[in-house]
Design a protein around this motif. Structure first.
Motif, mmCIF file in Angstrom:
data_model
loop_
_atom_site.group_PDB
_atom_site.id
_atom_site.type_symbol
_atom_site.label_atom_id
_atom_site.label_comp_id
_atom_site.label_asym_id
_atom_site.label_seq_id
_atom_site.Cartn_x
_atom_site.Cartn_y
_atom_site.Cartn_z
ATOM 1 N N MET A 214 -25.271 35.936 0.277
ATOM 2 C CA MET A 214 -24.297 35.799 1.245
ATOM 3 C C MET A 214 -24.165 37.288 2.230
ATOM 4 O O MET A 214 -23.820 37.946 1.458
ATOM 5 N N THR A 215 -24.506 37.115 3.226
ATOM 6 C CA THR A 215 -24.269 38.441 4.147
ATOM 7 C C THR A 215 -23.626 38.251 5.471
ATOM 8 O O THR A 215 -23.911 39.000 6.272
ATOM 9 N N THR A 216 -22.843 37.394 5.522
ATOM 10 C CA THR A 216 -22.187 37.081 6.787
ATOM 11 C C THR A 216 -20.769 37.936 6.977
ATOM 12 O O THR A 216 -20.315 38.356 6.154
ATOM 13 N N GLU A 217 -20.563 38.119 8.276
ATOM 14 C CA GLU A 217 -19.550 38.989 8.501
ATOM 15 C C GLU A 217 -18.218 38.396 8.139
ATOM 16 O O GLU A 217 -17.344 38.617 7.498
ATOM 17 N N ASN A 218 -18.080 36.957 8.510
ATOM 18 C CA ASN A 218 -16.948 36.113 8.090
ATOM 19 C C ASN A 218 -17.524 34.916 7.368
ATOM 20 O O ASN A 218 -17.716 33.979 7.874
ATOM 21 N N PRO A 219 -17.473 35.212 5.985
ATOM 22 C CA PRO A 219 -17.977 34.298 5.156
ATOM 23 C C PRO A 219 -17.003 32.995 5.312
ATOM 24 O O PRO A 219 -15.849 33.103 5.470
ATOM 25 N N ASP A 220 -17.965 31.569 5.080
ATOM 26 C CA ASP A 220 -17.092 30.554 5.013
ATOM 27 C C ASP A 220 -16.538 30.052 3.721
ATOM 28 O O ASP A 220 -17.272 30.124 2.867
ATOM 29 N N LEU A 221 -15.156 29.879 3.930
ATOM 30 C CA LEU A 221 -14.487 29.758 2.587
ATOM 31 C C LEU A 221 -14.972 28.387 1.863
ATOM 32 O O LEU A 221 -15.166 28.540 0.549
ATOM 33 N N ASP A 222 -15.308 27.296 2.471
ATOM 34 C CA ASP A 222 -16.091 26.036 1.845
ATOM 35 C C ASP A 222 -17.170 26.624 0.825
ATOM 36 O O ASP A 222 -17.422 26.133 -0.169
ATOM 37 N N GLU A 223 -17.917 27.341 1.605
ATOM 38 C CA GLU A 223 -19.125 27.853 0.985
ATOM 39 C C GLU A 223 -18.964 28.819 -0.178
ATOM 40 O O GLU A 223 -19.563 28.609 -1.194
ATOM 41 N N LEU A 224 -18.119 29.551 -0.104
ATOM 42 C CA LEU A 224 -17.688 30.694 -1.215
ATOM 43 C C LEU A 224 -17.083 29.811 -2.217
ATOM 44 O O LEU A 224 -17.466 30.032 -3.313
ATOM 45 N N HIS A 225 -16.177 28.970 -2.147
ATOM 46 C CA HIS A 225 -15.547 28.301 -3.047
ATOM 47 C C HIS A 225 -16.495 27.241 -3.792
ATOM 48 O O HIS A 225 -16.277 26.706 -4.815
ATOM 49 N N SER A 226 -17.640 26.783 -3.187
ATOM 50 C CA SER A 226 -18.463 25.937 -3.684
ATOM 51 C C SER A 226 -19.497 26.722 -4.599
ATOM 52 O O SER A 226 -20.429 26.063 -5.456
ATOM 53 N N LEU A 227 -19.422 28.023 -4.592
ATOM 54 C CA LEU A 227 -20.512 28.751 -5.534
ATOM 55 C C LEU A 227 -20.204 28.631 -7.118
ATOM 56 O O LEU A 227 -19.031 28.486 -7.448
ATOM 57 N N PRO A 228 -21.319 28.857 -7.933
ATOM 58 C CA PRO A 228 -21.015 28.634 -9.262
ATOM 59 C C PRO A 228 -20.330 29.837 -9.782
ATOM 60 O O PRO A 228 -20.445 30.875 -9.086
ATOM 61 N N ASP A 229 -19.643 29.925 -10.835
ATOM 62 C CA ASP A 229 -19.104 30.801 -11.439
ATOM 63 C C ASP A 229 -19.777 32.285 -11.761
ATOM 64 O O ASP A 229 -19.578 33.373 -11.653
ATOM 65 N N ASP A 230 -20.954 32.014 -11.998
ATOM 66 C CA ASP A 230 -21.874 33.175 -12.199
ATOM 67 C C ASP A 230 -22.536 33.831 -10.752
ATOM 68 O O ASP A 230 -23.177 34.726 -11.105
ATOM 69 N N PHE B 29 -8.967 35.360 -11.536
ATOM 70 C CA PHE B 29 -7.970 36.478 -11.063
ATOM 71 C C PHE B 29 -6.875 35.414 -10.276
ATOM 72 O O PHE B 29 -5.667 35.730 -10.135
ATOM 73 N N LEU B 30 -7.199 34.342 -9.600
ATOM 74 C CA LEU B 30 -6.377 33.434 -8.772
ATOM 75 C C LEU B 30 -5.747 32.515 -9.532
ATOM 76 O O LEU B 30 -4.782 31.994 -8.986
ATOM 77 N N GLY B 31 -6.195 32.221 -10.799
ATOM 78 C CA GLY B 31 -5.576 31.238 -11.582
ATOM 79 C C GLY B 31 -6.265 30.095 -11.345
ATOM 80 O O GLY B 31 -5.689 28.951 -11.615
ATOM 81 N N LEU B 32 -7.290 29.798 -10.642
ATOM 82 C CA LEU B 32 -7.973 28.720 -10.316
ATOM 83 C C LEU B 32 -8.878 28.376 -11.699
ATOM 84 O O LEU B 32 -9.350 28.877 -12.337
ATOM 85 N N PRO B 33 -9.133 26.966 -11.450
ATOM 86 C CA PRO B 33 -10.145 26.523 -12.882
ATOM 87 C C PRO B 33 -11.434 26.769 -12.549
ATOM 88 O O PRO B 33 -11.746 26.900 -11.425
ATOM 89 N N LEU B 34 -12.113 27.406 -13.722
ATOM 90 C CA LEU B 34 -13.542 27.355 -13.574
ATOM 91 C C LEU B 34 -14.428 26.448 -13.037
ATOM 92 O O LEU B 34 -13.914 25.391 -13.412
ATOM 93 N N LYS B 35 -15.524 26.731 -12.579
ATOM 94 C CA LYS B 35 -16.363 25.489 -12.187
ATOM 95 C C LYS B 35 -16.756 24.748 -13.389
ATOM 96 O O LYS B 35 -16.975 25.444 -14.322
ATOM 97 N N GLY B 36 -16.689 23.401 -13.483
ATOM 98 C CA GLY B 36 -17.059 22.681 -14.519
ATOM 99 C C GLY B 36 -15.906 22.374 -15.526
ATOM 100 O O GLY B 36 -15.989 21.481 -16.294
ATOM 101 N N GLU B 37 -14.691 23.081 -15.034
ATOM 102 C CA GLU B 37 -13.311 22.659 -16.014
ATOM 103 C C GLU B 37 -12.743 21.764 -15.216
ATOM 104 O O GLU B 37 -12.505 21.823 -13.887
ATOM 105 N N GLY B 38 -11.893 20.917 -15.751
ATOM 106 C CA GLY B 38 -10.995 19.797 -15.242
ATOM 107 C C GLY B 38 -9.747 20.385 -14.639
ATOM 108 O O GLY B 38 -9.046 20.141 -13.741
#
Length: 79
Positions: free
Chosen positions: A1-17, A70-79
């Protein structure tokens, strides 16, 4: 990802690794990239910084799973 203003939905859909740059990590955390830099750079604020990795080119990168933790969000794959 190399955009100036990354799309939040796209970022949040990325896997943990997935690895993102400082601006993408800041967008993910809804912080300015300068705030994220300050957290990482200032010894008194290091406890506030998410874990980061330094690449061979000395660039700073963040793993998405570490940002979620860091944000206290569940990791991908966790309920």
């Amino acid at each position: 990802m190399t955009t100036e203003n990354p799309d939040l939905d796209e970022l949040h859909s990325l896997p943990d690794d997935a690895v993102v740059n400082v601006r993408e990590a800041a967008a993910f955390c809804r912080l300015s990239y300068k705030t994220l830099d300050a957290y990482r750079s200032n010894a008194r604020m290091k406890h506030r910084s998410p874990k980061f990795v330094r690449t061979q080119t000395r660039a700073i990168r963040y793993r998405v799973g570490d940002l979620r933790a860091f944000l206290g969000l569940p990791l991908k794959g966790e309920g």
